[in-house]
Design a protein around this motif. Structure first.
Motif, PDB file in Angstrom:
ATOM      1  N   VAL A   1       0.858  -1.185   0.000  1.00  0.00           N
ATOM      2  CA  VAL A   1       0.000   0.000   0.000  1.00  0.00           C
ATOM      3  C   VAL A   1       0.895   1.236   0.000  1.00  0.00           C
ATOM      4  O   VAL A   1       1.966   1.241   0.621  1.00  0.00           O
ATOM      5  CB  VAL A   1      -0.960   0.038   1.215  1.00  0.00           C
ATOM      6  CG1 VAL A   1      -1.876  -1.173   1.222  1.00  0.00           C
ATOM      7  CG2 VAL A   1      -0.202   0.144   2.534  1.00  0.00           C
ATOM      8  N   PRO A   2       0.496   2.305  -0.691  1.00  0.00           N
ATOM      9  CA  PRO A   2       1.298   3.533  -0.686  1.00  0.00           C
ATOM     10  C   PRO A   2       1.294   4.187   0.689  1.00  0.00           C
ATOM     11  O   PRO A   2       0.473   3.855   1.551  1.00  0.00           O
ATOM     12  CB  PRO A   2       0.595   4.414  -1.731  1.00  0.00           C
ATOM     13  CG  PRO A   2      -0.787   3.860  -1.851  1.00  0.00           C
ATOM     14  CD  PRO A   2      -0.688   2.396  -1.550  1.00  0.00           C
ATOM     15  N   GLY A   3       2.216   5.130   0.872  1.00  0.00           N
ATOM     16  CA  GLY A   3       2.432   5.735   2.185  1.00  0.00           C
ATOM     17  C   GLY A   3       1.195   6.308   2.836  1.00  0.00           C
ATOM     18  O   GLY A   3       0.941   6.097   4.030  1.00  0.00           O
ATOM     19  N   GLU A   4       0.390   7.041   2.080  1.00  0.00           N
ATOM     20  CA  GLU A   4      -0.790   7.688   2.650  1.00  0.00           C
ATOM     21  C   GLU A   4      -1.807   6.653   3.118  1.00  0.00           C
ATOM     22  O   GLU A   4      -2.468   6.826   4.147  1.00  0.00           O
ATOM     23  CB  GLU A   4      -1.415   8.622   1.611  1.00  0.00           C
ATOM     24  CG  GLU A   4      -2.387   9.624   2.206  1.00  0.00           C
ATOM     25  CD  GLU A   4      -2.798  10.686   1.209  1.00  0.00           C
ATOM     26  OE1 GLU A   4      -3.667  10.402   0.368  1.00  0.00           O
ATOM     27  OE2 GLU A   4      -2.248  11.806   1.268  1.00  0.00           O
ATOM     28  N   GLU A   5      -1.931   5.564   2.363  1.00  0.00           N
ATOM     29  CA  GLU A   5      -2.864   4.509   2.750  1.00  0.00           C
ATOM     30  C   GLU A   5      -2.361   3.763   3.982  1.00  0.00           C
ATOM     31  O   GLU A   5      -3.144   3.383   4.861  1.00  0.00           O
ATOM     32  CB  GLU A   5      -3.050   3.552   1.580  1.00  0.00           C
ATOM     33  CG  GLU A   5      -4.240   2.624   1.723  1.00  0.00           C
ATOM     34  CD  GLU A   5      -4.555   1.889   0.433  1.00  0.00           C
ATOM     35  OE1 GLU A   5      -4.459   0.643   0.439  1.00  0.00           O
ATOM     36  OE2 GLU A   5      -4.873   2.559  -0.572  1.00  0.00           O
ATOM     37  N   LEU A   6      -1.039   3.558   4.062  1.00  0.00           N
ATOM     38  CA  LEU A   6      -0.464   2.927   5.253  1.00  0.00           C
ATOM     39  C   LEU A   6      -0.740   3.771   6.487  1.00  0.00           C
ATOM     40  O   LEU A   6      -1.130   3.253   7.545  1.00  0.00           O
ATOM     41  CB  LEU A   6       1.038   2.731   5.072  1.00  0.00           C
ATOM     42  CG  LEU A   6       1.813   2.248   6.303  1.00  0.00           C
ATOM     43  CD1 LEU A   6       1.286   0.905   6.787  1.00  0.00           C
ATOM     44  CD2 LEU A   6       3.304   2.165   6.009  1.00  0.00           C
ATOM     45  N   GLU A   7      -0.555   5.074   6.361  1.00  0.00           N
ATOM     46  CA  GLU A   7      -0.816   5.970   7.498  1.00  0.00           C
ATOM     47  C   GLU A   7      -2.277   5.903   7.915  1.00  0.00           C
ATOM     48  O   GLU A   7      -2.604   5.962   9.114  1.00  0.00           O
ATOM     49  CB  GLU A   7      -0.413   7.395   7.132  1.00  0.00           C
ATOM     50  CG  GLU A   7       1.094   7.574   6.985  1.00  0.00           C
ATOM     51  CD  GLU A   7       1.462   8.863   6.274  1.00  0.00           C
ATOM     52  OE1 GLU A   7       0.687   9.828   6.367  1.00  0.00           O
ATOM     53  OE2 GLU A   7       2.525   8.893   5.614  1.00  0.00           O
ATOM     54  N   ALA A   8      -3.179   5.776   6.939  1.00  0.00           N
ATOM     55  CA  ALA A   8      -4.605   5.657   7.257  1.00  0.00           C
ATOM     56  C   ALA A   8      -4.875   4.391   8.060  1.00  0.00           C
ATOM     57  O   ALA A   8      -5.648   4.405   9.031  1.00  0.00           O
ATOM     58  CB  ALA A   8      -5.423   5.665   5.966  1.00  0.00           C
ATOM     59  N   PHE A   9      -4.230   3.286   7.693  1.00  0.00           N
ATOM     60  CA  PHE A   9      -4.414   2.045   8.434  1.00  0.00           C
ATOM     61  C   PHE A   9      -3.806   2.138   9.833  1.00  0.00           C
ATOM     62  O   PHE A   9      -4.375   1.618  10.800  1.00  0.00           O
ATOM     63  CB  PHE A   9      -3.798   0.864   7.671  1.00  0.00           C
ATOM     64  CG  PHE A   9      -4.744   0.234   6.684  1.00  0.00           C
ATOM     65  CD1 PHE A   9      -5.846  -0.480   7.133  1.00  0.00           C
ATOM     66  CD2 PHE A   9      -4.539   0.366   5.331  1.00  0.00           C
ATOM     67  CE1 PHE A   9      -6.720  -1.070   6.242  1.00  0.00           C
ATOM     68  CE2 PHE A   9      -5.413  -0.213   4.420  1.00  0.00           C
ATOM     69  CZ  PHE A   9      -6.511  -0.935   4.872  1.00  0.00           C
ATOM     70  N   LEU A  10      -2.661   2.777   9.941  1.00  0.00           N
ATOM     71  CA  LEU A  10      -2.061   2.958  11.270  1.00  0.00           C
ATOM     72  C   LEU A  10      -2.994   3.772  12.167  1.00  0.00           C
ATOM     73  O   LEU A  10      -3.189   3.443  13.342  1.00  0.00           O
ATOM     74  CB  LEU A  10      -0.707   3.668  11.141  1.00  0.00           C
ATOM     75  CG  LEU A  10       0.441   2.821  10.571  1.00  0.00           C
ATOM     76  CD1 LEU A  10       1.608   3.723  10.154  1.00  0.00           C
ATOM     77  CD2 LEU A  10       0.920   1.793  11.588  1.00  0.00           C
ATOM     78  N   ALA A  11      -3.558   4.831  11.603  1.00  0.00           N
ATOM     79  CA  ALA A  11      -4.464   5.680  12.379  1.00  0.00           C
ATOM     80  C   ALA A  11      -5.757   4.948  12.741  1.00  0.00           C
ATOM     81  O   ALA A  11      -6.338   5.172  13.804  1.00  0.00           O
ATOM     82  CB  ALA A  11      -4.782   6.952  11.591  1.00  0.00           C
ATOM     83  N   ARG A  12      -6.208   4.069  11.866  1.00  0.00           N
ATOM     84  CA  ARG A  12      -7.491   3.362  12.067  1.00  0.00           C
ATOM     85  C   ARG A  12      -7.347   2.137  12.965  1.00  0.00           C
ATOM     86  O   ARG A  12      -8.320   1.679  13.590  1.00  0.00           O
ATOM     87  CB  ARG A  12      -8.033   2.940  10.688  1.00  0.00           C
ATOM     88  CG  ARG A  12      -9.250   2.035  10.704  1.00  0.00           C
ATOM     89  CD  ARG A  12     -10.473   2.685  11.339  1.00  0.00           C
ATOM     90  NE  ARG A  12     -11.624   1.777  11.272  1.00  0.00           N
ATOM     91  CZ  ARG A  12     -11.845   0.779  12.126  1.00  0.00           C
ATOM     92  NH1 ARG A  12     -10.984   0.555  13.125  1.00  0.00           N
ATOM     93  NH2 ARG A  12     -12.916   0.012  12.007  1.00  0.00           N
ATOM     94  N   SER A  13      -6.153   1.580  13.085  1.00  0.00           N
ATOM     95  CA  SER A  13      -5.975   0.308  13.788  1.00  0.00           C
ATOM     96  C   SER A  13      -6.273   0.416  15.277  1.00  0.00           C
ATOM     97  O   SER A  13      -6.154   1.482  15.886  1.00  0.00           O
ATOM     98  CB  SER A  13      -4.542  -0.205  13.591  1.00  0.00           C
ATOM     99  OG  SER A  13      -3.616   0.676  14.200  1.00  0.00           O
ATOM    100  N   ASP A  14      -6.675  -0.714  15.857  1.00  0.00           N
ATOM    101  CA  ASP A  14      -6.890  -0.793  17.305  1.00  0.00           C
ATOM    102  C   ASP A  14      -5.664  -1.318  18.025  1.00  0.00           C
ATOM    103  O   ASP A  14      -5.436  -0.993  19.196  1.00  0.00           O
ATOM    104  CB  ASP A  14      -8.087  -1.696  17.585  1.00  0.00           C
ATOM    105  CG  ASP A  14      -9.391  -1.082  17.094  1.00  0.00           C
ATOM    106  OD1 ASP A  14      -9.970  -0.270  17.828  1.00  0.00           O
ATOM    107  OD2 ASP A  14      -9.791  -1.387  15.965  1.00  0.00           O
ATOM    108  N   VAL A  15      -4.881  -2.147  17.355  1.00  0.00           N
ATOM    109  CA  VAL A  15      -3.645  -2.665  17.930  1.00  0.00           C
ATOM    110  C   VAL A  15      -2.722  -3.063  16.788  1.00  0.00           C
ATOM    111  O   VAL A  15      -3.180  -3.536  15.741  1.00  0.00           O
ATOM    112  CB  VAL A  15      -3.920  -3.865  18.880  1.00  0.00           C
ATOM    113  CG1 VAL A  15      -4.648  -4.973  18.157  1.00  0.00           C
ATOM    114  CG2 VAL A  15      -2.640  -4.389  19.500  1.00  0.00           C
TER     115      VAL A  15
END
Length: 456
Positions: A342-356
């Motif tokens: 996944v590109p950087g912006e999408e990775l950051e979105a997943f990091l922000a959305r994750s619970d753990v």
């Protein structure tokens, strides 16, 4: 010494892995200037950022050193089968090395055997027949470095990881040589012949940097009497800002993640050493107890696994198939999402959305993804066999587990999901811990190492 250092960097993995050759670029754009500016190309079509921690951390580190007037824009040499002779990125002047197909296959086999011995996966003998490819790659890199040195008079060569270990002896006394070891380093995992192989070449460098104190101890206890520094890999906090709800929703919709889903995240290339199988096994009980939980596995194969522009070794694809079979056998296929790259912006979105966030590696040189999770104040669960576990404090800024015990991982995921206040506290303390690895701090320490190496 010059006001700003002239630096030559060498890595196996390129900063920009080309997907097309120079002829295709000319046909597409009507020109192919030298050096070839990356900003005239289409990222994702003509080239992509190669996966791996080294290519993730080095550009921002080099840029910071240049911004602080420590170095000039560096020259960066790497293995890039489709790359042009010379290209220009924002952070470096890029030079490509290529191997003929036969020697590329030999190189790939040799360095995989070396990697297995470093990691204690297989303690086999040195494959003497394949060494020819490894030696040729190192010689082509060394020759490129020496040719550039005759034009640029480098103050320092900065050489990275086990793939380029012999380069130090091949460069000789041209300029001081600093070696950066990124992988785990435990001499107990290696046969004596591999230990000697490593130490003999390592002695040709003026100084060596390792990621963790444990690796420094192992190297010194092996009888190595060279200069050794410990330096954590850097993370740039400015690259991990607030992500809008719109961007998070867009990324989640792409993979059918609902708003109420609890996301357990793993970010790693597809490789058995990264422990995705351990995450799947640990997730099996979570899937029963938490009906909204989903395990998201982000990452594809390494540069070595890339069919186009890489070495074409098939282990990434094989490992994904094994993981899919495992998930199916455990009855959790419908709760696991393989995103691939996944590109950087999408990775950051997943990091922000994750619970753990989990780092389940069987063995890991460091583990940058933990720092990324901490930057978003996420609770992280860290394998005890990773370098970053040196910074983890079980129950204080993270949870730590034994990767040979998936049940322990499952229990610690459950603890985190069941207690949002505790999870929040772990994330906040983790973010404080991550400051030890902030880019500005690490670049200052690296500058000091440069100067100490040059003063000897």
């Amino acid at each position: 010494m010059k006001e700003r250092l002239s630096l030559c960097v060498a890595t196996q993995t390129p900063a920009a892995r080309f997907e097309v050759d120079l002829g295709e670029i000319y046909n597409k754009y009507g020109e192919a200037p030298e050096p070839l500016p990356l900003d005239m190309l289409s990222e994702g079509e003509d080239y992509s950022q190669a996966p791996g921690g080294v290519t993730q951390l080095l550009p921002s580190l080099l840029q910071d050193l240049e911004n602080k007037n420590t170095i000039k824009k560096p020259h960066w040499i790497s293995l890039n089968p489709l790359g042009p002779e010379i290209a220009l990125s924002e952070t470096a002047i890029l030079h490509s090395v290529n191997l003929p197909p036969r020697e590329s296959a030999l190189y790939g086999r040799f360095k995989e055997e070396f990697w297995k011995n470093i990691h204690g996966v297989e303690q086999g003998p040195i494959p003497k027949e394949d060494f020819r490819g490894y030696a040729l790659y190192n010689w082509l890199s060394a020759k490129k470095m020496l040719d550039l040195h005759s034009e640029n008079e480098f103050d320092l060569f900065y050489i990275h990881d086990f793939q380029l270990l012999p380069v130090g002896s091949m460069i000789g006394p041209a300029a001081p040589k600093l070696y950066r070891w990124h992988t785990p380093l435990n001499f107990g995992y290696m046969l004596p012949q591999w230990q000697n192989f490593l130490l003999n070449y390592l002695n040709n460098f003026d100084a060596t940097i390792v990621s963790c104190e444990e690796y420094k101890r192992s190297l010194l206890e092996s009888g190595f009497d060279g200069d050794v520094y410990q330096l954590y890999p850097p993370i740039d906090p400015n690259e991990y800002g607030e992500i809008s709800d719109v961007k998070i929703r867009k990324s989640c919709d792409k993979y059918n993640i609902d708003e109420g889903d609890q996301i357990i995240l793993v970010v790693a290339r597809l490789d058995p050493m990264k422990g995705q199988d351990i995450a799947i096994k640990g997730f099996t009980q979570i899937a029963k107890d938490y009906p909204d939980a989903k395990l998201v596995l982000i990452g594809n194969g390494s540069f070595s696994s890339s069919k186009k522009g890489g070495l074409g070794l098939p282990k990434g694809l094989r490992w994904k198939r094994e993981l899919e079979d495992l998930a199916s056998s455990l009855g959790v296929s419908d709760r696991i999402i393989f995103t691939g790259f996944v590109p950087g912006e999408e990775l950051e979105a997943f990091l922000a959305r994750s619970d753990v966030l989990i780092l389940p590696s069987v063995l890991e040189g460091f583990g940058l993804t933990v720092l990324e999770g901490w930057e978003y104040e996420k609770p992280v669960i860290v394998s005890s066999e990773t370098g970053v576990a040196e910074l983890a404090r079980d129950g204080k800024n993270s949870y730590v587990f034994n990767p040979s015990n998936p049940r322990e991982l499952s229990e610690k995921i459950a603890k985190t999901l069941a207690d949002p206040e505790l999870a929040d506290e772990l994330g906040k303390k983790g973010r404080e811990t991550a400051k030890q690895c902030h880019l500005s701090r690490i670049s200052e320490k690296l500058s000091e190492i440069f100067l100490e190496t040059l003063s000897k």
